[in-house]
Design a protein around this motif. Sequence first.
Motif, PDB file in Angstrom:
ATOM      1  N   ALA A   1     -11.554  -2.212   7.355  1.00  0.00           N
ATOM      2  CA  ALA A   1     -10.706  -3.394   7.186  1.00  0.00           C
ATOM      3  C   ALA A   1      -9.514  -3.097   6.276  1.00  0.00           C
ATOM      4  CB  ALA A   1     -11.528  -4.540   6.612  1.00  0.00           C
ATOM      5  N   ILE A   2      -9.734  -2.337   5.229  1.00  0.00           N
ATOM      6  CA  ILE A   2      -8.633  -1.998   4.317  1.00  0.00           C
ATOM      7  C   ILE A   2      -7.598  -1.141   5.032  1.00  0.00           C
ATOM      8  CG2 ILE A   2      -8.054  -0.614   2.271  1.00  0.00           C
ATOM      9  CD1 ILE A   2     -10.640  -1.679   1.004  1.00  0.00           C
ATOM     10  N   ASN A   3      -8.045  -0.157   5.790  1.00  0.00           N
ATOM     11  CA  ASN A   3      -7.099   0.693   6.526  1.00  0.00           C
ATOM     12  C   ASN A   3      -6.364  -0.092   7.604  1.00  0.00           C
ATOM     13  OD1 ASN A   3      -7.334   3.168   5.164  1.00  0.00           O
ATOM     14  ND2 ASN A   3      -9.257   3.593   6.204  1.00  0.00           N
ATOM     15  N   TRP A   4      -7.060  -0.987   8.288  1.00  0.00           N
ATOM     16  CA  TRP A   4      -6.411  -1.828   9.300  1.00  0.00           C
ATOM     17  C   TRP A   4      -5.342  -2.692   8.658  1.00  0.00           C
ATOM     18  CZ3 TRP A   4      -6.486  -7.203   9.380  1.00  0.00           C
ATOM     19  CH2 TRP A   4      -5.888  -7.780  10.497  1.00  0.00           C
ATOM     20  N   PHE A   5      -5.667  -3.313   7.514  1.00  0.00           N
ATOM     21  CA  PHE A   5      -4.714  -4.179   6.824  1.00  0.00           C
ATOM     22  C   PHE A   5      -3.486  -3.387   6.377  1.00  0.00           C
ATOM     23  CE2 PHE A   5      -3.083  -6.352   3.045  1.00  0.00           C
ATOM     24  CZ  PHE A   5      -2.819  -7.596   3.595  1.00  0.00           C
ATOM     25  N   ALA A   6      -3.696  -2.189   5.877  1.00  0.00           N
ATOM     26  CA  ALA A   6      -2.564  -1.363   5.437  1.00  0.00           C
ATOM     27  C   ALA A   6      -1.656  -1.016   6.614  1.00  0.00           C
ATOM     28  CB  ALA A   6      -3.077  -0.095   4.761  1.00  0.00           C
ATOM     29  N   ARG A   7      -2.258  -0.704   7.766  1.00  0.00           N
ATOM     30  CA  ARG A   7      -1.444  -0.407   8.965  1.00  0.00           C
ATOM     31  C   ARG A   7      -0.660  -1.632   9.408  1.00  0.00           C
ATOM     32  NH1 ARG A   7      -5.993   2.265  10.607  1.00  0.00           N
ATOM     33  NH2 ARG A   7      -6.613   0.517  11.896  1.00  0.00           N
ATOM     34  N   GLU A   8      -1.314  -2.793   9.442  1.00  0.00           N
ATOM     35  CA  GLU A   8      -0.624  -4.023   9.849  1.00  0.00           C
ATOM     36  C   GLU A   8       0.517  -4.368   8.896  1.00  0.00           C
ATOM     37  OE1 GLU A   8      -1.045  -6.122  12.547  1.00  0.00           O
ATOM     38  OE2 GLU A   8      -2.293  -4.511  13.332  1.00  0.00           O
ATOM     39  N   LEU A   9       0.284  -4.183   7.602  1.00  0.00           N
ATOM     40  CA  LEU A   9       1.324  -4.472   6.622  1.00  0.00           C
ATOM     41  C   LEU A   9       2.520  -3.539   6.799  1.00  0.00           C
ATOM     42  CD1 LEU A   9       1.941  -6.352   4.290  1.00  0.00           C
ATOM     43  CD2 LEU A   9       0.871  -4.707   2.767  1.00  0.00           C
ATOM     44  N   LYS A  10       2.255  -2.278   7.077  1.00  0.00           N
ATOM     45  CA  LYS A  10       3.337  -1.321   7.294  1.00  0.00           C
ATOM     46  C   LYS A  10       4.138  -1.675   8.548  1.00  0.00           C
ATOM     47  CE  LYS A  10       4.291   3.596   7.432  1.00  0.00           C
ATOM     48  NZ  LYS A  10       3.731   4.938   7.383  1.00  0.00           N
ATOM     49  N   GLU A  11       3.435  -2.056   9.623  1.00  0.00           N
ATOM     50  CA  GLU A  11       4.125  -2.470  10.850  1.00  0.00           C
ATOM     51  C   GLU A  11       4.983  -3.709  10.606  1.00  0.00           C
ATOM     52  OE1 GLU A  11       1.399  -2.983  14.073  1.00  0.00           O
ATOM     53  OE2 GLU A  11       0.590  -0.952  13.859  1.00  0.00           O
ATOM     54  N   HIS A  12       4.469  -4.656   9.830  1.00  0.00           N
ATOM     55  CA  HIS A  12       5.222  -5.873   9.533  1.00  0.00           C
ATOM     56  C   HIS A  12       6.478  -5.545   8.722  1.00  0.00           C
ATOM     57  CE1 HIS A  12       6.023 -10.067   8.742  1.00  0.00           C
ATOM     58  NE2 HIS A  12       6.097  -9.797   7.447  1.00  0.00           N
ATOM     59  N   GLN A  13       6.356  -4.640   7.744  1.00  0.00           N
ATOM     60  CA  GLN A  13       7.520  -4.250   6.955  1.00  0.00           C
ATOM     61  C   GLN A  13       8.570  -3.559   7.821  1.00  0.00           C
ATOM     62  OE1 GLN A  13       5.756  -1.846   3.891  1.00  0.00           O
ATOM     63  NE2 GLN A  13       5.447  -3.584   2.503  1.00  0.00           N
ATOM     64  N   LEU A  14       8.120  -2.718   8.748  1.00  0.00           N
ATOM     65  CA  LEU A  14       9.068  -2.052   9.648  1.00  0.00           C
ATOM     66  C   LEU A  14       9.776  -3.068  10.541  1.00  0.00           C
ATOM     67  CD1 LEU A  14       7.043   1.128  10.675  1.00  0.00           C
ATOM     68  CD2 LEU A  14       9.009   0.986   9.127  1.00  0.00           C
ATOM     69  N   GLN A  15       9.040  -4.072  11.030  1.00  0.00           N
ATOM     70  CA  GLN A  15       9.655  -5.112  11.856  1.00  0.00           C
ATOM     71  C   GLN A  15      10.676  -5.911  11.059  1.00  0.00           C
ATOM     72  OE1 GLN A  15       6.393  -7.400  13.334  1.00  0.00           O
ATOM     73  NE2 GLN A  15       5.822  -5.896  14.894  1.00  0.00           N
TER      74      GLN A  15
ATOM     75  N   PRO B   1       0.833  -1.205   0.000  1.00  0.00           N
ATOM     76  CA  PRO B   1       0.000   0.000   0.000  1.00  0.00           C
ATOM     77  C   PRO B   1       0.867   1.254   0.000  1.00  0.00           C
ATOM     78  CG  PRO B   1       0.035  -0.963   2.184  1.00  0.00           C
ATOM     79  CD  PRO B   1       0.811  -1.879   1.294  1.00  0.00           C
ATOM     80  N   THR B   2       0.773   2.033  -1.037  1.00  0.00           N
ATOM     81  CA  THR B   2       1.518   3.287  -1.107  1.00  0.00           C
ATOM     82  C   THR B   2       0.643   4.409  -0.562  1.00  0.00           C
ATOM     83  OG1 THR B   2       0.729   3.725  -3.344  1.00  0.00           O
ATOM     84  CG2 THR B   2       2.792   2.491  -3.141  1.00  0.00           C
ATOM     85  N   PRO B   3       1.243   5.506  -0.115  1.00  0.00           N
ATOM     86  CA  PRO B   3       0.447   6.612   0.424  1.00  0.00           C
ATOM     87  C   PRO B   3      -0.561   7.175  -0.590  1.00  0.00           C
ATOM     88  CG  PRO B   3       2.746   6.904   1.002  1.00  0.00           C
ATOM     89  CD  PRO B   3       2.676   5.732   0.070  1.00  0.00           C
ATOM     90  N   THR B   4      -0.166   7.257  -1.853  1.00  0.00           N
ATOM     91  CA  THR B   4      -1.072   7.772  -2.874  1.00  0.00           C
ATOM     92  C   THR B   4      -2.279   6.857  -3.047  1.00  0.00           C
ATOM     93  OG1 THR B   4       0.856   8.639  -4.033  1.00  0.00           O
ATOM     94  CG2 THR B   4      -1.193   8.558  -5.264  1.00  0.00           C
ATOM     95  N   LEU B   5      -2.032   5.563  -3.036  1.00  0.00           N
ATOM     96  CA  LEU B   5      -3.129   4.596  -3.186  1.00  0.00           C
ATOM     97  C   LEU B   5      -4.063   4.642  -1.984  1.00  0.00           C
ATOM     98  CD1 LEU B   5      -4.168   2.416  -5.104  1.00  0.00           C
ATOM     99  CD2 LEU B   5      -2.809   0.768  -3.836  1.00  0.00           C
TER     100      LEU B   5
END
Length: 176
Positions: A61-75, A17-21
């Motif tokens: 749900a889409i926003n939650w998934f994007a946040r979780e994906l970003k946290e996983h990438q940071l980890q 998920p990119t910020p623009t998307l």
Amino acid sequence: MAPFFQGLWESIFTPGPTPTLLVATNATFAALQVILAALVFATYSLHFVVLSVLSASLWAAINWFARELKEHQLQEEEKARRALAARPPSATSADDSETEVEATKSTASLRKGPPGPASVARAVAASSEVEPAETQGELKLRVVEEVQSPSQGHKSGVSTEDEWEKVSENENEKDR
């Protein structure tokens, strides 16, 4: 406005998920909620209330998934940084097949973040420099020996249509 749409188009081809998307997704769902709210007030229909609840649930749900994906990438990036910092630069194991240049490229890519269109184009150009594999031999056609057995009957080598014609001829002979 044009740079936004250009960034949106490029974000379609960028993994994750990119910020623009995310901005485009949130704006679309907000517009949908406004339209559904107007339809609820105009018609007093329960159907539009249900659609609004479903739309809001999907939006959340889409926003939650994007946040979780970003946290996983940071980890994952943090784990990679720790592993890189823990490994002495001169020590290499026997199982490590990376060369020094590849290791430098991979650490540089970790620092930069997700690949952009330019780095993807460079990777595609680099992968097209690979030589094609040599052919090892020629293909040979097999000759099928026709063996007549009582269970097979007459075997047609031309097509299935010939077989159907023979079946229909046999049925015609039985009818006579």
